[in-house]
Structure formats: structure tokens, C-alpha cells
Design a protein around this motif. Structure first.
Motif, mmCIF file in Angstrom:
data_model
loop_
_atom_site.group_PDB
_atom_site.id
_atom_site.type_symbol
_atom_site.label_atom_id
_atom_site.label_comp_id
_atom_site.label_asym_id
_atom_site.label_seq_id
_atom_site.Cartn_x
_atom_site.Cartn_y
_atom_site.Cartn_z
ATOM 1 N N TYR A 79 -11.537 -11.646 0.195
ATOM 2 C CA TYR A 79 -11.572 -10.575 -0.801
ATOM 3 C C TYR A 79 -10.274 -10.466 -1.594
ATOM 4 O O TYR A 79 -10.158 -9.608 -2.470
ATOM 5 N N GLU A 80 -9.300 -11.311 -1.305
ATOM 6 C CA GLU A 80 -7.965 -11.112 -1.865
ATOM 7 C C GLU A 80 -7.949 -11.109 -3.393
ATOM 8 O O GLU A 80 -7.325 -10.248 -4.020
ATOM 9 N N ALA A 81 -8.623 -12.061 -4.012
ATOM 10 C CA ALA A 81 -8.612 -12.142 -5.477
ATOM 11 C C ALA A 81 -9.212 -10.882 -6.095
ATOM 12 O O ALA A 81 -8.683 -10.341 -7.080
ATOM 13 N N HIS A 82 -10.312 -10.399 -5.542
ATOM 14 C CA HIS A 82 -10.935 -9.189 -6.068
ATOM 15 C C HIS A 82 -10.022 -7.978 -5.868
ATOM 16 O O HIS A 82 -9.910 -7.120 -6.753
ATOM 17 N N LYS A 83 -9.370 -7.894 -4.721
ATOM 18 C CA LYS A 83 -8.488 -6.756 -4.468
ATOM 19 C C LYS A 83 -7.304 -6.758 -5.425
ATOM 20 O O LYS A 83 -6.911 -5.710 -5.938
ATOM 21 N N ARG A 84 -6.722 -7.916 -5.657
ATOM 22 C CA ARG A 84 -5.586 -7.986 -6.585
ATOM 23 C C ARG A 84 -6.013 -7.544 -7.989
ATOM 24 O O ARG A 84 -5.285 -6.819 -8.677
ATOM 25 N N SER A 132 -20.041 4.503 -17.348
ATOM 26 C CA SER A 132 -20.207 3.051 -17.426
ATOM 27 C C SER A 132 -20.001 2.446 -16.052
ATOM 28 O O SER A 132 -19.237 2.976 -15.236
ATOM 29 N N VAL A 133 -20.711 1.351 -15.789
ATOM 30 C CA VAL A 133 -20.567 0.618 -14.532
ATOM 31 C C VAL A 133 -20.493 -0.862 -14.856
ATOM 32 O O VAL A 133 -21.376 -1.403 -15.533
ATOM 33 N N GLN A 134 -19.451 -1.507 -14.402
ATOM 34 C CA GLN A 134 -19.309 -2.955 -14.537
ATOM 35 C C GLN A 134 -19.163 -3.533 -13.143
ATOM 36 O O GLN A 134 -18.256 -3.138 -12.401
ATOM 37 N N LEU A 135 -20.044 -4.460 -12.790
ATOM 38 C CA LEU A 135 -19.966 -5.048 -11.460
ATOM 39 C C LEU A 135 -20.408 -6.499 -11.494
ATOM 40 O O LEU A 135 -21.110 -6.925 -12.417
ATOM 41 N N GLU A 136 -19.984 -7.233 -10.518
ATOM 42 C CA GLU A 136 -20.410 -8.621 -10.349
ATOM 43 C C GLU A 136 -20.925 -8.810 -8.936
ATOM 44 O O GLU A 136 -20.476 -8.160 -7.993
ATOM 45 N N HIS A 137 -21.886 -9.703 -8.799
ATOM 46 C CA HIS A 137 -22.392 -10.092 -7.490
ATOM 47 C C HIS A 137 -21.679 -11.378 -7.076
ATOM 48 O O HIS A 137 -21.509 -12.289 -7.894
ATOM 49 N N PHE A 138 -21.271 -11.450 -5.827
ATOM 50 C CA PHE A 138 -20.667 -12.671 -5.306
ATOM 51 C C PHE A 138 -21.005 -12.796 -3.827
ATOM 52 O O PHE A 138 -21.548 -11.872 -3.229
ATOM 53 N N ARG A 139 -20.687 -13.922 -3.254
ATOM 54 C CA ARG A 139 -21.012 -14.170 -1.852
ATOM 55 C C ARG A 139 -19.771 -14.606 -1.092
ATOM 56 O O ARG A 139 -18.853 -15.214 -1.662
ATOM 57 N N VAL A 140 -19.772 -14.286 0.203
ATOM 58 C CA VAL A 140 -18.744 -14.779 1.099
ATOM 59 C C VAL A 140 -19.431 -15.578 2.203
ATOM 60 O O VAL A 140 -20.664 -15.619 2.277
ATOM 61 N N ALA A 141 -18.636 -16.188 3.050
ATOM 62 C CA ALA A 141 -19.198 -17.096 4.053
ATOM 63 C C ALA A 141 -19.740 -16.382 5.286
ATOM 64 O O ALA A 141 -20.368 -17.015 6.130
ATOM 65 N N THR A 142 -19.513 -15.071 5.384
ATOM 66 C CA THR A 142 -19.922 -14.344 6.577
ATOM 67 C C THR A 142 -21.444 -14.260 6.679
ATOM 68 O O THR A 142 -22.103 -13.791 5.748
ATOM 69 N N PRO A 143 -22.033 -14.694 7.785
ATOM 70 C CA PRO A 143 -23.488 -14.597 7.932
ATOM 71 C C PRO A 143 -23.959 -13.142 7.902
ATOM 72 O O PRO A 143 -23.181 -12.228 8.155
ATOM 73 N N ILE A 144 -25.213 -12.941 7.596
ATOM 74 C CA ILE A 144 -25.876 -11.636 7.539
ATOM 75 C C ILE A 144 -25.415 -10.816 6.343
ATOM 76 O O ILE A 144 -26.223 -10.264 5.599
ATOM 77 N N VAL A 145 -24.096 -10.697 6.123
ATOM 78 C CA VAL A 145 -23.578 -9.843 5.044
ATOM 79 C C VAL A 145 -22.901 -10.685 3.962
ATOM 80 O O VAL A 145 -21.889 -10.270 3.382
ATOM 81 N N ALA A 146 -23.450 -11.838 3.655
ATOM 82 C CA ALA A 146 -22.852 -12.707 2.629
ATOM 83 C C ALA A 146 -22.907 -12.102 1.226
ATOM 84 O O ALA A 146 -21.936 -12.218 0.471
ATOM 85 N N PRO A 147 -23.990 -11.450 0.798
ATOM 86 C CA PRO A 147 -24.044 -10.904 -0.574
ATOM 87 C C PRO A 147 -23.098 -9.717 -0.735
ATOM 88 O O PRO A 147 -23.073 -8.800 0.105
#
Length: 211
Positions: free
Chosen positions: A31-36, A188-203
Motif C-alpha cells: 500500500y506504500e505508493a497509495h499512502k504516499r 465528488s468521489v474519485q477512486l480506483e480499483h486495484f489488487r494486492v497479492a493477499t488471498p481472499i481480500v485481493a480486490p
């Protein structure tokens, strides 16, 4: 560093202490890039809901006045140590996202990362977030969410949810949190969908909603 929460939080239950210890070892490097990008320009008064062990503190600007609302008292010592290492002064409280003990239009930003999966009432929590935000204030979020409907992963998420909630401190892996945020009444709401490698909660989703 100051702890100005109302009343002594105590040590928490044995489960809360075990969960806090486990969360302190969780790798959140994905999550580092998103947090920065999302936390690095938040100034003024910033309320973070469910800060856990204080893993986000390092990403905020030095001039941000940080208020942490953490319902698990066993997390508080970890937050205090994280703040001390960073030389930050923080305001730490115990409470629930659905009942924010803050005045109307009193904060510049509200942050939640991996929190909306476990609040009891997402809609009520988002109403409270809008209430305490100043006009033009930002709600910044990074959350894991439900997989697409009818997908194999969505079926797994729904099947495993009862057990997942028990061991994940109330976490529900099949919540369509993006839809709830979009329907919460922000200008207004701006969001992006992305995935991580963690099973079950990847989205996941990450974004900003403006009051």
C-alpha cells in the motif's frame, strides 16, 4: 506525544491484545505508493479512523494535527510507540466510527485504511465522516472490497465470511464499500480499483471523497 482520549483505555481483552500483536507484524508494503500519494498532502486537523498500530503516521506531513480514533485499547501502546519514534505529537481517542465525538465541520480530512470492512454500520460511519468534515474537506480511503459478483472469489468471500469475522475482528470481506461511499452524499468521489497479492481480500479501492 500526548494521549488526550476521554478516560483510560485499559489493556483490552485477551483477544484485542492478540489481534493488536498480530496487526503489528502485518506487512503493508503493497500500500506504500497509495499512502504516499493520498496522505502526503493532508494538512490541518486530520482524523484517522481505526489507525491500528499507527502504521500510517510516517506518511503525514509534520504540520498535520493528527487525531486517532481507535476502538481497540490494546492498539494504543503501539500507536504511542510509533508516534514517539517519529517525534510526533498526536491526539489519541477511543471510540467508534459511527459516533464521532467531534463537533460538526471541525476537521480538514478523515482517513480510513482497511477499516470500513469491520465497522458495524458503513452508512452511519460515512454520515459521521461527512458531518465532522469542513466544507471542501476530504475523506481519504484505502479499503479491501468485494470481488465482482458471480466470480469465484466472491463466492469464497461470502462462504468464509462468518469465520473471517471471528478471526478478523469483525472484518467482512464481501462488502461493496465503493458503492456505499459513492451513495454517501459527497460532492465528488474519485477512486480506483486495484489488487494486492493477499488471498481472499485481493480486490481493493483507493481514493478521495470531497464534502
Amino acid at each position: 506525544m500526548s494521549n488526550s482520549g476521554k478516560g483510560s483505555p485499559g489493556r483490552g481483552s485477551w483477544y484485542q491484545r492478540v489481534f493488536a500483536r498480530a496487526m503489528n507484524t502485518l506487512d503493508q508494503s503493497e500500500y506504500e505508493a497509495h499512502k504516499r500519494a493520498l496522505l502526503g498532502d493532508l494538512h490541518g486537523t486530520v482524523l484517522e479512523i481505526g489507525p491500528g498500530t499507527g502504521v500510517n503516521l510516517a506518511y503525514y506531513p509534520r504540520d498535520a494535527h493528527w487525531i486517532g480514533l481507535e476502538p481497540n485499547p490494546a492498539m494504543h501502546p503501539y500507536i504511542e510507540r510509533a508516534a514517539s519514534k517519529l517525534g510526533r505529537t498526536v491526539e489519541l481517542r477511543q471510540g467508534q466510527a459511527e459516533r464521532l465525538d467531534l463537533p460538526d465541520e471541525s476537521v480538514d480530512a478523515v482517513v480510513s485504511t482497511l477499516v470500513m470492512c469491520s465497522v458495524d454500520d458503513q452508512r452511519r460511519a460515512l454520515q459521521e465522516i461527512r458531518r465532522v468534515l469542513k466544507p471542501g474537506g476530504r475523506y481519504v480511503f484505502i479499503e479491501h472490497v468485494a470481488a465482482p459478483r458471480a466470480s469465484g472469489l466472491r463466492r469464497v468471500q461470502s462462504f468464509i465470511k462468518p469465520v473471517w469475522q471471528v478471526f478478523g475482528d469483525g472484518c467482512q470481506p464481501d462488502r461493496e464499500t465503493w458503492a456505499t461511499i459513492e451513495d454517501a452524499g459527497f460532492s465528488s468521489v474519485q477512486l480506483e480499483h486495484f489488487r494486492v497479492a493477499t488471498p481472499i481480500v485481493a480486490p481493493h479501492i483507493a481514493g478521495v471523497a470531497v464534502k
